[in-house]
Design a protein around this motif. Structure first.
Motif, PDB file in Angstrom:
ATOM      1  N   ASP A  98       0.834  -1.205   0.000  1.00 28.60           N
ATOM      2  CA  ASP A  98       0.000   0.000   0.000  1.00 28.60           C
ATOM      3  C   ASP A  98       0.868   1.253   0.000  1.00 28.60           C
ATOM      4  O   ASP A  98       2.077   1.190  -0.212  1.00 28.60           O
ATOM      5  N   GLU A  99       0.236   2.390   0.263  1.00 26.92           N
ATOM      6  CA  GLU A  99       0.939   3.668   0.179  1.00 26.92           C
ATOM      7  C   GLU A  99       1.993   3.844   1.267  1.00 26.92           C
ATOM      8  O   GLU A  99       2.811   4.764   1.191  1.00 26.92           O
ATOM      9  N   LEU A 100       1.992   2.986   2.266  1.00 29.33           N
ATOM     10  CA  LEU A 100       3.011   3.031   3.314  1.00 29.33           C
ATOM     11  C   LEU A 100       3.997   1.874   3.209  1.00 29.33           C
ATOM     12  O   LEU A 100       4.837   1.704   4.091  1.00 29.33           O
ATOM     13  N   GLY A 101       3.883   1.087   2.163  1.00 31.57           N
ATOM     14  CA  GLY A 101       4.766  -0.046   1.983  1.00 31.57           C
ATOM     15  C   GLY A 101       4.362  -1.278   2.767  1.00 31.57           C
ATOM     16  O   GLY A 101       5.137  -2.239   2.863  1.00 31.57           O
ATOM     17  N   ARG A 102       3.167  -1.290   3.325  1.00 35.18           N
ATOM     18  CA  ARG A 102       2.699  -2.451   4.081  1.00 35.18           C
ATOM     19  C   ARG A 102       2.197  -3.532   3.138  1.00 35.18           C
ATOM     20  O   ARG A 102       1.629  -3.233   2.078  1.00 35.18           O
ATOM     21  N   ASP A 103       2.383  -4.777   3.535  1.00 33.35           N
ATOM     22  CA  ASP A 103       1.992  -5.909   2.700  1.00 33.35           C
ATOM     23  C   ASP A 103       0.470  -6.046   2.701  1.00 33.35           C
ATOM     24  O   ASP A 103      -0.155  -6.257   3.757  1.00 33.35           O
ATOM     25  N   VAL A 104      -0.146  -5.957   1.532  1.00 26.59           N
ATOM     26  CA  VAL A 104      -1.606  -5.982   1.428  1.00 26.59           C
ATOM     27  C   VAL A 104      -2.150  -7.371   1.762  1.00 26.59           C
ATOM     28  O   VAL A 104      -3.201  -7.500   2.401  1.00 26.59           O
ATOM     29  N   LEU A 105      -1.444  -8.425   1.361  1.00 32.26           N
ATOM     30  CA  LEU A 105      -1.900  -9.780   1.658  1.00 32.26           C
ATOM     31  C   LEU A 105      -2.024  -9.998   3.157  1.00 32.26           C
ATOM     32  O   LEU A 105      -3.026 -10.564   3.633  1.00 32.26           O
ATOM     33  N   SER A 106      -1.047  -9.570   3.915  1.00 32.41           N
ATOM     34  CA  SER A 106      -1.081  -9.732   5.367  1.00 32.41           C
ATOM     35  C   SER A 106      -2.269  -8.993   5.966  1.00 32.41           C
ATOM     36  O   SER A 106      -2.951  -9.506   6.861  1.00 32.41           O
ATOM     37  N   ARG A 107      -2.551  -7.810   5.470  1.00 29.21           N
ATOM     38  CA  ARG A 107      -3.657  -7.016   6.010  1.00 29.21           C
ATOM     39  C   ARG A 107      -5.003  -7.606   5.617  1.00 29.21           C
ATOM     40  O   ARG A 107      -5.954  -7.585   6.401  1.00 29.21           O
ATOM     41  N   VAL A 108      -5.098  -8.156   4.405  1.00 30.27           N
ATOM     42  CA  VAL A 108      -6.347  -8.802   3.996  1.00 30.27           C
ATOM     43  C   VAL A 108      -6.608 -10.043   4.850  1.00 30.27           C
ATOM     44  O   VAL A 108      -7.742 -10.292   5.284  1.00 30.27           O
ATOM     45  N   LEU A 109      -5.559 -10.823   5.114  1.00 30.56           N
ATOM     46  CA  LEU A 109      -5.721 -12.022   5.932  1.00 30.56           C
ATOM     47  C   LEU A 109      -6.133 -11.672   7.355  1.00 30.56           C
ATOM     48  O   LEU A 109      -7.032 -12.310   7.935  1.00 30.56           O
ATOM     49  N   MET A 110      -5.525 -10.681   7.946  1.00 27.38           N
ATOM     50  CA  MET A 110      -5.865 -10.302   9.311  1.00 27.38           C
ATOM     51  C   MET A 110      -7.239  -9.642   9.392  1.00 27.38           C
ATOM     52  O   MET A 110      -7.925  -9.746  10.403  1.00 27.38           O
ATOM     53  N   ALA A 111      -7.643  -8.962   8.327  1.00 25.24           N
ATOM     54  CA  ALA A 111      -8.970  -8.338   8.318  1.00 25.24           C
ATOM     55  C   ALA A 111     -10.079  -9.385   8.276  1.00 25.24           C
ATOM     56  O   ALA A 111     -11.209  -9.103   8.672  1.00 25.24           O
ATOM     57  N   ALA A 112      -9.766 -10.596   7.784  1.00 25.66           N
ATOM     58  CA  ALA A 112     -10.766 -11.662   7.768  1.00 25.66           C
ATOM     59  C   ALA A 112     -11.229 -11.985   9.178  1.00 25.66           C
ATOM     60  O   ALA A 112     -12.408 -12.265   9.410  1.00 25.66           O
ATOM     61  N   ARG A 113     -10.312 -11.964  10.145  1.00 26.62           N
ATOM     62  CA  ARG A 113     -10.696 -12.233  11.531  1.00 26.62           C
ATOM     63  C   ARG A 113     -11.671 -11.178  12.040  1.00 26.62           C
ATOM     64  O   ARG A 113     -12.639 -11.492  12.738  1.00 26.62           O
ATOM     65  N   VAL A 114     -11.425  -9.916  11.678  1.00 21.99           N
ATOM     66  CA  VAL A 114     -12.303  -8.835  12.113  1.00 21.99           C
ATOM     67  C   VAL A 114     -13.703  -9.019  11.540  1.00 21.99           C
ATOM     68  O   VAL A 114     -14.715  -8.894  12.246  1.00 21.99           O
ATOM     69  N   SER A 115     -13.768  -9.337  10.253  1.00 20.50           N
ATOM     70  CA  SER A 115     -15.075  -9.515   9.611  1.00 20.50           C
ATOM     71  C   SER A 115     -15.831 -10.683  10.221  1.00 20.50           C
ATOM     72  O   SER A 115     -17.047 -10.597  10.473  1.00 20.50           O
TER      73      SER A 115
END
Length: 294
Positions: free
Chosen positions: A69-86
């Motif tokens: 993303d715009e801060l250099g964070r790995d999008v795959l990691s964030r998508v995987l962790m967001a699954a727990r939130v959902s």
């Protein structure tokens, strides 16, 4: 006896799902989502908030399959962790709606009279507001955050479960086995728990599966508006919001969280539609008639 008969019907109906390819596909997606939600921290290839400005807005590659993303964070990691939130929001909010709605529906359908009128008028008032608008109003009062988002989504879906339960109770309470239990002096609490509730479980199962999809959509909408999960915690809706300004130069920022929402909601809807078909008494009767023609 009535509870055993209802349980047997539900088991037969659920076993029929194995012969429904869309339902099987939906269940496989949901199983994968559950695994990701539980094992997300171990599956994520990088930290969800590991900033690396030297790698910002990198396209999908072997090193970063979903890009950065715009801060250099790995999008795959964030998508995987967001699954727990959902999943957490969906399960908790629908759990709140299920408990509250079933309680209201049981009381209204069984006791009728003034209690039925009072409870159903409250439900009608909640139905008068659009779902998302009511959720936004509740979050605005309680303050943004994950907990308030779960409460808001749970409140707005309570009327649906109340209506479904009440309608089913009105039909079940006229059955012979319920009348017999009343005639011999069985306490209302025991009748509702042992005889009525098992026989209204089928439509509640269907409504629960469908409401999970809508709850995840509602949470994504709240996060997109900045009223749900707050940064830097990842959430699919928030990731869509952050990626809206990079549609032309970094399409992956919005595509992958959007695809995750799409697949999750589609899977819940496929399973819900299949459950509705196999748990509908008219469908079961038609199926038996076809198997055993006169």
């Amino acid at each position: 006896m009535s509870g055993d008969r209802a349980d047997g019907a539900v088991r037969r109906a659920l076993s029929a799902l194995r012969h429904d390819p869309p339902a099987v596909a939906g269940m496989l997606v949901l199983l994968l989502l559950a695994v990701v939600g539980v094992a997300g921290p171990w599956l994520a290839p990088a930290g969800i908030n590991d900033v690396d400005v030297d790698r910002m807005l990198q396209a999908p590659s072997w090193a970063h399959p979903f890009g950065t993303d715009e801060l250099g964070r790995d999008v795959l990691s964030r998508v995987l962790m967001a699954a727990r939130v959902s999943l957490q929001v969906g399960l908790v909010s629908v759990g709140i709606a299920l408990v509250a709605g079933v309680t209201l529906g049981l009381l209204a359908g069984w006791y009728r009279g003034w209690l039925d009128s009072l409870l159903m008028r409250v439900v009608d008032v909640l139905f008068a507001f659009p779902v998302l608008l009511l959720a936004v109003a509740i979050v605005a009062v309680l303050g943004p955050g994950l907990r308030t988002a779960m409460i808001a989504v749970g409140v707005v879906y309570t009327p649906i479960f109340a209506r479904v339960t009440r309608a089913s109770v009105l039909a079940v309470r006229e059955q012979v086995f319920v009348r017999a239990a009343v005639a011999i002096g069985t306490p209302d609490r025991r009748i509702l728990w042992r005889h009525v509730l098992p026989n209204v479980a089928a439509p509640l199962i269907v409504q629960t599966s469908l409401s999970l999809a809508f709850a995840i959509l509602a949470e994504a909408a709240l996060s997109f508006l900045g009223l749900g999960v707050q940064p830097p915690a990842p959430a699919w809706g928030r990731m869509l919001f952050d990626g809206r300004g990079f549609v032309t130069e970094a399409w992956w920022l919005g595509f992958f969280p959007g695809a995750a929402i799409f697949l999750t909601v589609l899977a819940f809807n496929l399973v819900g539609d299949a459950l509705r078909d196999v748990l509908d008494p008219r469908q079961l009767t038609l199926g038996e008639a076809r198997r055993n023609p006169a």
